[in-house]
Design a protein around this motif. Sequence first.
Motif, mmCIF file in Angstrom:
data_model
loop_
_atom_site.group_PDB
_atom_site.id
_atom_site.type_symbol
_atom_site.label_atom_id
_atom_site.label_comp_id
_atom_site.label_asym_id
_atom_site.label_seq_id
_atom_site.Cartn_x
_atom_site.Cartn_y
_atom_site.Cartn_z
ATOM 1 N N TYR A 79 -11.805 -6.764 -3.621
ATOM 2 C CA TYR A 79 -12.208 -8.170 -3.709
ATOM 3 C C TYR A 79 -12.540 -8.535 -5.154
ATOM 4 O O TYR A 79 -13.310 -7.840 -5.815
ATOM 5 N N ARG A 80 -11.984 -9.627 -5.626
ATOM 6 C CA ARG A 80 -12.255 -10.077 -6.995
ATOM 7 C C ARG A 80 -13.696 -10.543 -7.158
ATOM 8 O O ARG A 80 -14.245 -10.471 -8.256
ATOM 9 N N HIS A 81 -14.314 -11.048 -6.051
ATOM 10 C CA HIS A 81 -15.726 -11.446 -6.144
ATOM 11 C C HIS A 81 -16.589 -10.276 -6.591
ATOM 12 O O HIS A 81 -17.594 -10.479 -7.291
ATOM 13 N N ASN A 82 -16.200 -9.078 -6.198
ATOM 14 C CA ASN A 82 -17.014 -7.908 -6.543
ATOM 15 C C ASN A 82 -16.874 -7.504 -8.007
ATOM 16 O O ASN A 82 -17.675 -6.705 -8.504
ATOM 17 N N THR A 84 -17.757 -9.329 -10.239
ATOM 18 C CA THR A 84 -18.952 -9.930 -10.859
ATOM 19 C C THR A 84 -20.138 -8.979 -10.848
ATOM 20 O O THR A 84 -21.203 -9.330 -11.363
ATOM 21 N N ALA A 89 -18.555 -9.226 -1.163
ATOM 22 C CA ALA A 89 -17.482 -10.193 -0.894
ATOM 23 C C ALA A 89 -17.161 -10.246 0.593
ATOM 24 O O ALA A 89 -16.955 -11.327 1.163
#
Lengths: 139, 139, 139
Positions: A79-82, A84, A89
């Motif tokens: 997950y790209r959110h992770n 951060t 995510a």
Amino acid sequence: MKSHRQELWFEVPQRRGFVNITPQVEQAGRDSGVGEGLCLVNAMHITASVFVNDDEQGLLGDYERWLEALAPHAPIAQYRHNDTGEDNADAHLKRQIMGREVTVAVTGGKLDLGPWEQVFYGEFDGRRRKRALIKIIGH
Amino acid sequence: MKSHRQELWFEVPQRRGFVNITPQVEQAGRDSGVGEGLCLVNAMHITASVFVNDDEQGLLGDYERWLEALAPHAPIAQYRHNDTGEDNADAHLKRQIMGREVTVAVTGGKLDLGPWEQVFYGEFDGRRRKRALIKIIGH
Amino acid sequence: MKSHRQELWFEVPQRRGFVNITPQVEQAGRDSGVGEGLCLVNAMHITASVFVNDDEQGLLGDYERWLEALAPHAPIAQYRHNDTGEDNADAHLKRQIMGREVTVAVTGGKLDLGPWEQVFYGEFDGRRRKRALIKIIGH
């Protein structure tokens, strides 16, 4: 016209868990003094849900496994959110399936629920203090 | 301030089916005498949904197949809820995807729906009498 | 008792996209003059969503990929809805996962949102003018 606002606080000790909050929502309904109206109950966090379903332990376990299959926690790098620095995510995805909120009718001063309807707080990223909002309007 | 409550009863002859209830919700809106307000429509059972989408038979079949792929009915032994003697765990899952309820604005005495919005009762464990609730508040 | 109605219009240039509409919903709340009440925000189209989640670009990309995995656009011939000449059956499915609407409490004249809650319009069949509805009632 009357309105009533109340927060419910949670600290679910595991990453995921379900808490039956029907008694607290019923109490808020009584405290509101509203006879006829609408009662909104929503998670105030975006990795948690409020939903209505059955208080049956087998089913709650089925939800847990099913959501994990549809939106797996690991590997977190999927997950790209992770990127951060978060690892939650999957919790943002699971919450969309279970929903942010329910609106329950208030009739004759009581929550107008079907015989098996129970209101739940669904936690998908726990181990910290989080809250739900109850807002009732009516007359 | 005004409020109005009405139940809709269903007995879907198959396990699963979709019923367009827009005319009944519109009639409830007229019966309420509410000019400006909110109209909640919710399933009172936890194996059924109320949702808004298109009344197109191909799409309703697509929903049926898609939900069955995401939360298959069989084998029933894959769900711990079915250890209770039920065979409807999948219905509890399908209903979470399609949702418990919709809230529709009431404007000028009418349901404030977009041009293609139709209100449906979605049954995932039919062949018995079940119901939905309409609650309207406003002025 | 007060009520307020407003439409938001969109023309998302790609097939799919997410638009943060929190500022417009907050403005509608101020314009309504409602101190205590409920604010409904719903897509008026059946291939779009209104939902609450995080305004983080990585997460929005995760939603895009996840929804495409759960309800793929292509091959379009896999959906009977597309036999009508449409190619947007997947958009009707994706919208059910993300939801049609949110209801946000209004407290002290402001949207009663948690610290990270942002309201989004989710487009799944864009490249044309579409709209969402804001309806606020309260006192």
